[in-house]
Write a protein that holds these residues in place. Structure first.
Motif: not given
Lengths: 345, 250
Positions: A240-253, B152-159, B169-174
């Protein structure tokens, strides 16, 4: 042919988002006219705030062949979060007549929640879509869950592209995950893995790139993982991978093993799109289980070397070696999109 | 203050040809001011942009995915939404002294995208940003035709990663089929994550109006797509400190 989405009169904007104060009845009311853009927003809002209602609405929308494709795709995706015979049945029906833009989501959801009936329907599918990555992986994922060996994923798929690790690899820092931490997000994990129960015990965490990951083992491994791993293919665990945005755990592999009669079985790490990103093997020797993972698929993954055992008593993963390198091949295998030049209005 | 030509050279826009101020300096794909969804007049200032580029700024690669399947009206709407999002992002970031510099526009056709023009999971968003990249110093911001996942409506790593070719090295802006205002807020919000801004709240939405009106409040917590776009000084410091920001053109 795809059905064009209904258009609003020129100059009239689709709504940006539904007011947060809308109650459930008001949100459901927006789904009555499914040809309006508010309906898609309403279903997404139900999913976020009233998931039980979203499931029933999504089932009804998937069944409605007259629904705009974009809304039906959202509904099909939503059903993949909820296990249930009615959901599976409706997705199987949609498999027969869904347009290509919806079919991908129908197949993915069947892969996530489906059983033997869904697998049979996916095997019966004909036409160009039958060999699409989405349908192929949906078949494979269900087959692994059912312990069937006729849709195995071959780890040699990535043998030609795998990279050796750097001369100076970086140790991957692995730590135990407290069971309480897993249980605290159990609802989110169950939503993400509705038909693949995972154990809270024996989990490990690591950071790859800038993201935090957890490795969780399948509950089905139980107290005798060696016996289960050797017997038949299975979904042995997940990353699982934590996605900062949207802010939850979701599947990675998904971590899939090709068990079936020998002491060494293939191990593949596969994304939910069906892309094999890692490969290695699991050795079963009596009650002892050891594993190694050394093949990667740039640009989806970095070179790595992982090795360790599954402890018999605790069911925990104990790593003996865990290093990761930099991918030299990733940029070479990444495509550059087409640059757009000036378009006169 | 630098001249327009030297500033364009500084941000990497070639000037050995006819240049358009609105396209090459402000990054508007259509080479004209975007329409505001409320009908309000959109204005830009050449002086303000040159001043912004004298300070820290970021370059963007806006990569549209699958928008070739839209009809002519849909494509015009999409182009306007993207230009409006660039305008809004520049306006929002200007409040913390971060400029938006060179904006390049790219496209991946639906056929080439292998279905990634309609994202069905967060993993598929990772596939997209892993498979495609622009080899320059701009932030790769993907704009897809559709996001069918309800999560989700967009998705990005931080940082975001400092180097192209790394994992993040990329983000989905929407997705383009949201309203222009909501799309533009998500666009600026996701780039904020890429520049190391976290959400300004946990699982529960923040209590205060000021926090709900922050750009980094999640969509579900924001009071308004149009006005919930504030940034604090500390957030600006974080963004300006990231490796993706460029030194000013003096």
């Amino acid at each position: 042919m795809s059905t064009p989405e209904p258009r609003r009169p020129d100059g009239e904007e689709a709504p940006d988002q539904l007011p947060s104060g809308l109650d459930r009845d008001a949100v459901v009311a927006l789904l009555r006219d499914r040809r309006q853009p508010e309906a898609r927003l309403a279903l997404k809002t139900l999913s976020l705030r009233f998931p039980d209602l979203a499931e029933a609405q999504a089932r009804s929308i998937v069944a409605d062949r007259g629904t705009p494709e974009a809304l039906r795709a959202v509904a099909a995706t939503e059903l993949g979060y909820h296990v249930g015979p009615d959901n599976e049945r409706e997705l199987v029906r949609a498999l027969r007549d869904a347009p290509p833009t919806v079919l991908k989501h129908v197949a993915r959801s069947l892969g996530r929640i489906g059983g033997a009936d869904a697998l049979a329907a996916l095997e019966r599918a004909t036409g160009p879509a039958a060999s699409s990555p989405a349908l192929r992986f949906a078949r494979a994922l269900i087959a692994y869950r059912l312990g069937r060996d006729d849709h195995r994923i071959d780890p040699r798929e990535i043998a030609a592209v795998t990279e050796p690790i750097d001369a100076e690899p970086t140790p991957l820092e692995l730590r135990d995950v407290p069971e309480s931490a897993v249980e605290a997000v159990r609802d989110a994990i169950t939503r993400e893995l509705p038909a693949t129960p995972v154990a809270a015990r024996g989990s490990v965490r690591f950071r790859c790139g800038n993201s935090l990951h957890w490795v969780l083992l399948a509950q089905e491994l139980g107290d005798d993982p060696a016996q289960r791993l050797a017997r038949a293919p299975m979904v042995a665990g997940v990353v699982l991978k934590f996605r900062e945005c949207p802010g939850h755990w979701s599947l990675d592999e998904y971590l899939l093993t090709n068990g079936g009669g020998t002491g060494v079985v293939d191990l593949v790490g596969v994304r939910d799109s069906g892309i094999v990103v890692h490969a290695g093997s699991v050795r079963v020797d009596g009650a002892a289980v050891s594993f190694e993972l050394g093949a990667n698929n740039p640009p989806y993954s970095r070179p790595l070397e992982l090795g360790g055992v599954v402890e018999q008593v605790t069911g925990s993963i104990a790593f003996r070696r865990a290093v990761v390198g930099r991918s030299r091949g990733a940029l070479g295998r990444t495509r550059t999109p087409q640059r757009l030049e000036v378009v006169p209005d | 203050m630098r001249s327009l030509t030297s500033t364009l050279d500084c941000i990497g826009v070639g000037t050995g040809r006819n240049v358009s101020v609105l396209r090459d300096l402000f990054g508007f794909f259509r080479g004209r001011l975007p329409d505001d969804p409320t009908g309000a007049a959109v204005t830009v200032s050449l002086q303000a942009q040159l001043r912004a580029l004298a300070g820290r700024h970021v370059h963007l690669n806006v990569i549209s995915v699958g928008l070739d399947t839209l009809d002519a009206t849909g494509q015009r709407d999409a182009d306007n939404k993207i230009d409006y999002a660039i305008h809004r992002t520049r306006t929002i970031y200007a409040t913390v002294s971060l400029g938006v510099g060179r904006v390049e526009h790219y496209a991946i056709s639906a056929a080439d995208s292998a279905g990634r023009d309609d994202l069905g999971s967060e993993g598929e968003a990772d596939d997209l940003s892993d498979e495609w990249s622009v080899p320059n110093d701009g932030i790769d911001a993907f704009v897809v035709r559709n996001i069918s996942d309800t999560d989700f409506v967009g998705i990005s790593p931080r940082p975001g990663d400092c180097d192209k070719g790394d994992k993040d090295d990329g983000l989905v802006a929407g997705e383009i089929n949201r309203g222009a205002e909501a799309f533009s807020r998500t666009f600026a919000h996701e780039i904020g994550h890429y520049l190391n801004l976290p959400h300004n709240h946990g699982d529960d939405c923040p209590d205060t109006t000021a926090e709900q009106n922050n750009l980094m409040a999640q969509t579900r917590c924001a009071i308004s797509a149009r006005t919930s776009v504030l940034l604090t000084g500390a957030q600006g410091t974080t963004m300006r400190g990231r490796c993706q920001t460029r030194s000013g053109c003096p």
